[in-house]
Motif scaffolding. Structure first.
Motif, PDB file in Angstrom:
ATOM      1  N   MET A   1      -2.343 -11.317  -0.998  1.00 33.93           N
ATOM      2  CA  MET A   1      -1.780 -11.357   0.354  1.00 33.93           C
ATOM      3  C   MET A   1      -1.837 -12.748   0.965  1.00 33.93           C
ATOM      4  N   GLN A   2      -2.128 -13.763   0.142  1.00 32.68           N
ATOM      5  CA  GLN A   2      -2.369 -15.092   0.682  1.00 32.68           C
ATOM      6  C   GLN A   2      -1.154 -15.647   1.425  1.00 32.68           C
ATOM      7  N   ALA A   3       0.042 -15.454   0.853  1.00 33.91           N
ATOM      8  CA  ALA A   3       1.250 -15.976   1.500  1.00 33.91           C
ATOM      9  C   ALA A   3       1.451 -15.338   2.870  1.00 33.91           C
ATOM     10  N   ALA A   4       1.201 -14.038   2.959  1.00 31.61           N
ATOM     11  CA  ALA A   4       1.341 -13.335   4.232  1.00 31.61           C
ATOM     12  C   ALA A   4       0.316 -13.843   5.241  1.00 31.61           C
ATOM     13  N   LEU A   5      -0.918 -14.030   4.777  1.00 29.64           N
ATOM     14  CA  LEU A   5      -1.973 -14.480   5.684  1.00 29.64           C
ATOM     15  C   LEU A   5      -1.703 -15.877   6.224  1.00 29.64           C
ATOM     16  N   GLU A   6      -1.094 -16.726   5.390  1.00 29.58           N
ATOM     17  CA  GLU A   6      -0.774 -18.076   5.855  1.00 29.58           C
ATOM     18  C   GLU A   6       0.256 -18.040   6.981  1.00 29.58           C
ATOM     19  N   LEU A   7       1.155 -17.062   6.937  1.00 32.13           N
ATOM     20  CA  LEU A   7       2.203 -16.960   7.943  1.00 32.13           C
ATOM     21  C   LEU A   7       1.741 -16.242   9.208  1.00 32.13           C
ATOM     22  N   ILE A   8       0.967 -15.171   9.025  1.00 27.80           N
ATOM     23  CA  ILE A   8       0.661 -14.302  10.174  1.00 27.80           C
ATOM     24  C   ILE A   8      -0.837 -14.110  10.376  1.00 27.80           C
ATOM     25  N   GLY A   9      -1.642 -14.975   9.799  1.00 32.10           N
ATOM     26  CA  GLY A   9      -3.091 -14.839   9.936  1.00 32.10           C
ATOM     27  C   GLY A   9      -3.543 -14.817  11.386  1.00 32.10           C
ATOM     28  N   ASP A  10      -3.004 -15.717  12.207  1.00 35.73           N
ATOM     29  CA  ASP A  10      -3.370 -15.751  13.630  1.00 35.73           C
ATOM     30  C   ASP A  10      -2.932 -14.476  14.336  1.00 35.73           C
ATOM     31  N   ASP A  11      -1.737 -13.991  13.992  1.00 38.07           N
ATOM     32  CA  ASP A  11      -1.246 -12.752  14.604  1.00 38.07           C
ATOM     33  C   ASP A  11      -2.131 -11.568  14.231  1.00 38.07           C
ATOM     34  N   LEU A  12      -2.567 -11.514  12.984  1.00 38.54           N
ATOM     35  CA  LEU A  12      -3.433 -10.408  12.564  1.00 38.54           C
ATOM     36  C   LEU A  12      -4.768 -10.445  13.292  1.00 38.54           C
ATOM     37  N   ARG A  13      -5.269 -11.645  13.555  1.00 40.70           N
ATOM     38  CA  ARG A  13      -6.511 -11.743  14.331  1.00 40.70           C
ATOM     39  C   ARG A  13      -6.294 -11.223  15.753  1.00 40.70           C
ATOM     40  N   GLN A  14      -5.123 -11.489  16.299  1.00 44.66           N
ATOM     41  CA  GLN A  14      -4.817 -10.950  17.627  1.00 44.66           C
ATOM     42  C   GLN A  14      -4.657  -9.429  17.586  1.00 44.66           C
TER      43      GLN A  14
END
Length: 323
Positions: A1-14
């Motif tokens: 899931m690394q590519a996804a986390l690089e794009l939306i990691g901040d959003d997922l934390r929110q």
């Protein structure tokens, strides 16, 4: 899931912060159980799919994070109810909520999460999102009943089982992607393409779970190995095995899945050996791979981008996790 986390990691934390905000209640046990289940792990695949789908459709507003939280709320509610129905004691490697607080609390807090989800969707103000998610939750409930009706049925067909998978598991991933498209005001073709992408990914996800019930260690799987078999659930590896085994072996499997006693290690080992012998694992992996290949076909409706690539890599992750 690394590519996804690089794009939306901040959003997922929110989204994680939104979870806790949305758990506000005057009843302390609701927050306690809700936070326990939400904090017990999980890759947040459903919220990630909504966020990525919205970004793929060029959405830049503020509703994606609250709706991603709603999707995980609905998923968590189904987990609470599933564990009661299945008498599960483990969830994601830790004690299940019903094992700690009892069936009554798990069912009622699952109900709270469902109800809260719909009030949050109303607040989001999109009738189309509400339509998609309400349809999905209705289908999930139907899938639960279909699965119950198939318990212990060694004549369950592959087609009928995939119908259960679509309803019980895949429809929520499909709805998550479709809601992302709705937020981004995608075309009707693109909205359907993302819904179809999520459906195929959900099927692949469940089929890989079916495999892990026979092949993973308890630590890898986060649930009791062989629990599906003990509960009389006929999943695709076993369906394929039953099509090829001898009548005597079929009778043995039928006796195992229909018994009321606790599943013994020897019985589980014998059934697992049959599943391996008749290619049930390889067959199910091949079917999961077909579903993931279909994911790429559906995303052809979108131009190449980092977000599209992240969704494709997310699909690939589903068929390689814990293998």
């Amino acid at each position: 899931m690394q590519a996804a986390l690089e794009l939306i990691g901040d959003d997922l934390r929110q989204v994680e912060e939104q979870f806790r905000k949305d758990l506000e209640s005057d009843v302390p046990l609701i927050r306690k159980v809700g936070e326990y289940v939400l904090a017990s792990g999980g890759k947040r695949i459903r919220p990630a799919m909504l966020l990525l789908a919205a970004r793929l459709c060029n959405y830049s507003g503020f509703q994606a994070i609250p709706l991603a939280s709603v999707v995980e709320f609905i998923h968590t509610a189904t987990l609470l109810h599933d564990d009661v129905v299945d008498s599960a004691t483990l969830r994601r490697g830790t004690a299940s909520a019903n094992a700690l607080w009892g069936n009554e609390a798990s069912v009622l807090i699952g109900d709270f999460l469902f109800s809260k989800s719909f009030s949050l969707m109303v607040a989001a103000g999109s009738l189309d999102v509400l339509r998609v998610m309400s349809r999905a939750t209705t289908i999930i409930a139907e899938g639960e009943v279909l699965q119950l009706l198939g318990t212990g049925d060694v004549d369950l067909t592959e087609e009928r089982y995939i119908e259960v998978v679509r309803a019980k598991t895949a429809v929520l991933l499909s709805a998550a992607c479709q809601c992302g498209a709705i937020l981004g005001c995608a075309s009707e073709q693109q909205e359907q393409a993302l819904a179809d992408f999520g459906m195929e990914l959900g099927i692949a996800f469940q089929l890989m779970d079916d495999i892990l019930d026979y092949t993973a260690t308890q630590e890898q799987f986060g649930k009791s190995i062989g629990h599906d078999l003990e509960e009389g659930k006929i999943t695709l590896p076993l369906i394929h095995t039953l099509r090829g085994c001898t009548s005597e072996e079929r009778e043995f499997v039928a006796a195992i899945v229909q018994q009321d006693d606790e599943l013994s290690f020897d019985d589980f080992s014998r059934v697992s050996a049959l599943v391996q012998q008749y290619g049930g694992i390889d067959y199910t992996i091949a079917k999961a791979r077909q579903a993931v290949d279909s994911c790429a076909f559906h995303l052809a409706a979108f131009p190449d981008s980092a977000c599209k690539q992240a969704l494709l890599e997310l699909a690939e992750y589903v068929v390689t996790r814990n293998r």
